[in-house]
Write a protein that holds these residues in place. Sequence first.
Motif, PDB file in Angstrom:
ATOM      1  N   PRO A  79      12.888  46.490  13.150  1.00 16.76           N
ATOM      2  CA  PRO A  79      11.861  47.465  13.550  1.00 16.76           C
ATOM      3  C   PRO A  79      11.737  48.671  12.626  1.00 16.76           C
ATOM      4  O   PRO A  79      10.759  49.427  12.726  1.00 16.76           O
ATOM      5  CB  PRO A  79      12.306  47.894  14.950  1.00 16.76           C
ATOM      6  N   LEU A  80      12.699  48.872  11.716  1.00 23.19           N
ATOM      7  CA  LEU A  80      12.643  50.036  10.839  1.00 23.19           C
ATOM      8  C   LEU A  80      11.451  49.983   9.894  1.00 23.19           C
ATOM      9  O   LEU A  80      10.871  51.015   9.545  1.00 23.19           O
ATOM     10  CB  LEU A  80      13.954  50.143  10.032  1.00 23.19           C
ATOM     11  N   SER A  81      11.039  48.782   9.500  1.00 19.44           N
ATOM     12  CA  SER A  81       9.908  48.657   8.578  1.00 19.44           C
ATOM     13  C   SER A  81       8.636  49.237   9.186  1.00 19.44           C
ATOM     14  O   SER A  81       7.941  50.047   8.558  1.00 19.44           O
ATOM     15  CB  SER A  81       9.698  47.180   8.208  1.00 19.44           C
ATOM     16  N   ALA A  82       8.331  48.838  10.410  1.00 14.70           N
ATOM     17  CA  ALA A  82       7.123  49.351  11.078  1.00 14.70           C
ATOM     18  C   ALA A  82       7.229  50.847  11.338  1.00 14.70           C
ATOM     19  O   ALA A  82       6.243  51.583  11.226  1.00 14.70           O
ATOM     20  CB  ALA A  82       6.899  48.591  12.388  1.00 14.70           C
ATOM     21  N   GLU A  83       8.432  51.322  11.647  1.00 15.77           N
ATOM     22  CA  GLU A  83       8.653  52.750  11.913  1.00 15.77           C
ATOM     23  C   GLU A  83       8.331  53.590  10.671  1.00 15.77           C
ATOM     24  O   GLU A  83       7.656  54.610  10.748  1.00 15.77           O
ATOM     25  CB  GLU A  83      10.110  52.967  12.328  1.00 15.77           C
ATOM     26  N   LEU A  84       8.812  53.146   9.510  1.00 16.43           N
ATOM     27  CA  LEU A  84       8.536  53.877   8.267  1.00 16.43           C
ATOM     28  C   LEU A  84       7.066  53.804   7.904  1.00 16.43           C
ATOM     29  O   LEU A  84       6.469  54.785   7.437  1.00 16.43           O
ATOM     30  CB  LEU A  84       9.387  53.305   7.131  1.00 16.43           C
ATOM     31  N   ARG A  85       6.472  52.652   8.142  1.00 15.41           N
ATOM     32  CA  ARG A  85       5.079  52.436   7.741  1.00 15.41           C
ATOM     33  C   ARG A  85       4.117  53.285   8.581  1.00 15.41           C
ATOM     34  O   ARG A  85       3.106  53.765   8.062  1.00 15.41           O
ATOM     35  CB  ARG A  85       4.750  50.949   7.882  1.00 15.41           C
ATOM     36  N   THR A  86       4.449  53.485   9.837  1.00 15.82           N
ATOM     37  CA  THR A  86       3.534  54.221  10.719  1.00 15.82           C
ATOM     38  C   THR A  86       3.811  55.728  10.731  1.00 15.82           C
ATOM     39  O   THR A  86       2.887  56.533  10.668  1.00 15.82           O
ATOM     40  CB  THR A  86       3.622  53.673  12.155  1.00 15.82           C
ATOM     41  N   HIS A  94       4.011  50.968   0.529  1.00 19.49           N
ATOM     42  CA  HIS A  94       4.260  49.662   1.133  1.00 19.49           C
ATOM     43  C   HIS A  94       5.695  49.618   1.662  1.00 19.49           C
ATOM     44  O   HIS A  94       6.583  50.296   1.139  1.00 19.49           O
ATOM     45  CB  HIS A  94       4.106  48.530   0.107  1.00 19.49           C
ATOM     46  N   THR A  95       5.918  48.806   2.678  1.00 16.00           N
ATOM     47  CA  THR A  95       7.271  48.467   3.130  1.00 16.00           C
ATOM     48  C   THR A  95       7.310  46.965   3.378  1.00 16.00           C
ATOM     49  O   THR A  95       6.299  46.369   3.762  1.00 16.00           O
ATOM     50  CB  THR A  95       7.669  49.205   4.426  1.00 16.00           C
ATOM     51  N   SER A  96       8.472  46.367   3.148  1.00 11.37           N
ATOM     52  CA  SER A  96       8.566  44.919   3.366  1.00 11.37           C
ATOM     53  C   SER A  96       9.988  44.515   3.711  1.00 11.37           C
ATOM     54  O   SER A  96      10.942  44.834   2.985  1.00 11.37           O
ATOM     55  CB  SER A  96       8.118  44.153   2.124  1.00 11.37           C
ATOM     56  N   LEU A  97      10.126  43.793   4.806  1.00  9.43           N
ATOM     57  CA  LEU A  97      11.395  43.171   5.162  1.00  9.43           C
ATOM     58  C   LEU A  97      11.582  41.906   4.342  1.00  9.43           C
ATOM     59  O   LEU A  97      10.610  41.266   3.931  1.00  9.43           O
ATOM     60  CB  LEU A  97      11.408  42.818   6.647  1.00  9.43           C
ATOM     61  N   PHE A  98      12.832  41.554   4.106  1.00 15.35           N
ATOM     62  CA  PHE A  98      13.126  40.349   3.329  1.00 15.35           C
ATOM     63  C   PHE A  98      14.417  39.737   3.840  1.00 15.35           C
ATOM     64  O   PHE A  98      15.406  40.425   4.079  1.00 15.35           O
ATOM     65  CB  PHE A  98      13.268  40.691   1.844  1.00 15.35           C
ATOM     66  N   TRP A  99      14.395  38.428   4.018  1.00 16.64           N
ATOM     67  CA  TRP A  99      15.586  37.672   4.408  1.00 16.64           C
ATOM     68  C   TRP A  99      15.672  36.462   3.493  1.00 16.64           C
ATOM     69  O   TRP A  99      14.873  35.539   3.593  1.00 16.64           O
ATOM     70  CB  TRP A  99      15.514  37.260   5.874  1.00 16.64           C
ATOM     71  N   GLY A 100      16.624  36.487   2.556  1.00 20.21           N
ATOM     72  CA  GLY A 100      16.692  35.442   1.549  1.00 20.21           C
ATOM     73  C   GLY A 100      17.823  34.462   1.782  1.00 20.21           C
ATOM     74  O   GLY A 100      18.756  34.719   2.536  1.00 20.21           O
ATOM     75  N   GLY A 101      17.722  33.323   1.102  1.00 22.89           N
ATOM     76  CA  GLY A 101      18.755  32.297   1.194  1.00 22.89           C
ATOM     77  C   GLY A 101      18.235  30.967   0.682  1.00 22.89           C
ATOM     78  O   GLY A 101      17.106  30.866   0.180  1.00 22.89           O
ATOM     79  N   ALA A 102      19.055  29.947   0.790  1.00 29.77           N
ATOM     80  CA  ALA A 102      18.656  28.611   0.341  1.00 29.77           C
ATOM     81  C   ALA A 102      17.851  27.918   1.442  1.00 29.77           C
ATOM     82  O   ALA A 102      18.197  28.009   2.626  1.00 29.77           O
ATOM     83  CB  ALA A 102      19.891  27.789  -0.007  1.00 29.77           C
ATOM     84  N   HIS A 103      16.792  27.244   1.052  1.00 32.55           N
ATOM     85  CA  HIS A 103      15.943  26.504   1.984  1.00 32.55           C
ATOM     86  C   HIS A 103      15.608  25.141   1.384  1.00 32.55           C
ATOM     87  O   HIS A 103      15.652  24.957   0.165  1.00 32.55           O
ATOM     88  CB  HIS A 103      14.645  27.261   2.267  1.00 32.55           C
TER      89      HIS A 103
END
Length: 786
Positions: A79-86, A94-103
Amino acid sequence: MLKNYLKIAFRNIVKNKVHAFINIAGLSVGMAVAMLIGLWIWDELSFDKYHSTYNRMGQIMVTQTANGETGTFRSTVVPLSAELRTKYAGDFKHTSLFWGGAHILAVGDKKISQNGGWAEGDLPAMLALKMVKGSYAEFKDPSSIIISQSVAKAMFGDADPINKTIKADNKTNLKVIGVYEDLPRNTSFYETRFLMPFFNKNNWWGTQTAAWDNHGCSLYVQMGDHADFDKVSAKIRNITKPHFKMNDETIQVHPMSKWHLYSDFKNSKSVGGLIEMVWLFGIIGVFVLLLACINFMNLSTARSEKRAKEVGIRKSIGSMRSQLINQFLSESVIFACLALVVTLGIVLIALPAFNHIADKQIAIPFGNIWFWLMALGFTIFTGIIAGSYPAFYLSSFEPVKVLKGTFKVGRFASLPRKVLVVVQFTVSIALIIGTIVVFRQIQYAKNRPVGYSRAGLISVEMNTPEIYGHYETMRNDLIQTGAVEDMAESNSTTTEIWSNNGGFDWEGKPAGFDPTFGTIATTYDFGHTVGWKIIQGRDFSRNFPTDTGAFIMNESAVKMSGIKNPVGKVIRWNKQDHVVTGVVKDMVMESPYKKPVATVFMMLPGWVNFITLRVKPTMPMQEALKKIEPVFNKYNPGSPFDFKFNDDEYTSKFADEQRIGNLATIFAVLAIFISCLGLFGLASFVAEQRIKEIGVRKVLGASVANLWRLLSTEFVVLVTISLLIAIPMAYYYMNNWLHRYEYRSAITWWIFAASGVGAIVITLLTVSYHAIKAALANPVKNLRSE
């Protein structure tokens, strides 16, 4: 005049071939080391500059205090992304969440495993990805995907991938809307080969929009055009406190310009990181080049008497001292230019091996005009530095004394040469000591008891829905192959702890004490599979139905909790009671240089996403893998058999130190080589200068051994002085380096003794050729002119 300088320089090179070879070889090696280090430093300093948003990009860093220790890390809440953006729209573009890994990506029967991630819609624009096909304008569509050129080639060959469908993890159909240029190796997102929309129903993190206490994602921001990183960090510092029960949490914006080189934090402040290695290797490069320049100075001044008459004649016919200085400097610059040609050849040959050791993809930028300007400037500078002392020294000779034959260099004329030899070997010995300390630290950590058996362990990520829910049958099938001793599931491999939690309660727990434990969910057979060591109580067992939801604590968890005799005690967590069935010996699951993490192992089969299995030691690994793969293909048809050896994963934790050690070894060897090259030339000159003295001594009965000792002693004394300077200097710096690690080796006396003996032996081997050659010479021939 310049033509005359060049003619004299080349005549001297032809006339003194050995002297010229030693000078050019020494300068070439020194310049090659400096050039390689320079290319490496440039690669480090230009990290992430591929992105045009480099100066405005940042990452949210979170600082928390747990178990009395303050740490800063990258994982934050959704929820921090939306909080900073608003709330802070003026500060963040811009703000962007990211969750990386192998797929797993699949197109028809073609399946590959690639690193990528779930990202909010603004990330492609924030990274300024260079699109070669399509665009990322519609990336916010939950059913879209953008892929790199390499993935497009692997999945679709030469066909146009736009609007084609890719299935991710065998559960998410995504339409390709764009293809972007592969990112270079010196970027933080180098391994990110595709991006999927964050708020997709199959991304679990996308459902955590109200979870202020669940840290796990990265959050990237692009600052507003006039926003200041420090001021914005101060403004948002306490934004999570109203939402998160750990009210000591603070956040800050870490600029992209500091991600790579300034990644270490102390008390929430950036205190350094790889920048220390940049400085270290930069200093090493300067010193190695200095060693080569010292060779030039020493050999040129040592041969001063050979050129004294030349100086005298030139001065007597009207040459000014400035003209002589220019002549000698031009000679040294010519030597440096010749060395540059050899240097480029050495660097071209060495670069593939250097890239392998340094884990880089560096190339010589032959097409870059700035490279040639810098190379030429660097060469001229090296030539001037190398020739400066000889130029001023030789040009100072008085013509009357030289031409009368009364010129003597004086008893202290060799003192500058001796000082320079001491400097050379001080640097070389310090590098040798540092290299030994680095490798001892690596070996010390490698030999550390890890609390379980790594040999034969294999980990497989549970990356598709099909592989879940078949634990017992899959385990039986694997054991029946005859290749597997046992199998278990967990939410972390044996080399990582992915989850940390607080909120544990037990009888007698002190008020206000809320420790954070590493939390690992397992199935029954985890302990037997990894080979952990029970020191109290018992392992999880199917014979005890109450073990569903049971806990096993490691030694560090017991110590931190203060629970005495924990076996049989009840710990309450997540509103449920859990019985402690046993205590295991600490396992080193994260950094081998730190103390073990206080960890609680939980019987929670529904919270697992890794399979760990142990191959029978009696079966060859390749044969075992051939038997194991069909079982995984049966239960996980949507994924290739993608596995990792736990031993390799553990060994990779030493990669940074191993890289430092390997590079330091190379530079130490080259430093010794350059120093010995100069010593070899000086020994030749000294033997030549004392040839008549040796003849007289030999006629008077001196033995070969006596003469060898006479010529070698001076150099051994110089190296001994170097040792006395290098040892305390190396101890001071390496002791400080070791204190970066909680688990570290000691600096013992034998390191200095071995380095000292080694340096003296190398010195004797270097000078012995000329010493013995002079001692064996016929004295009658050498004294005939007297």
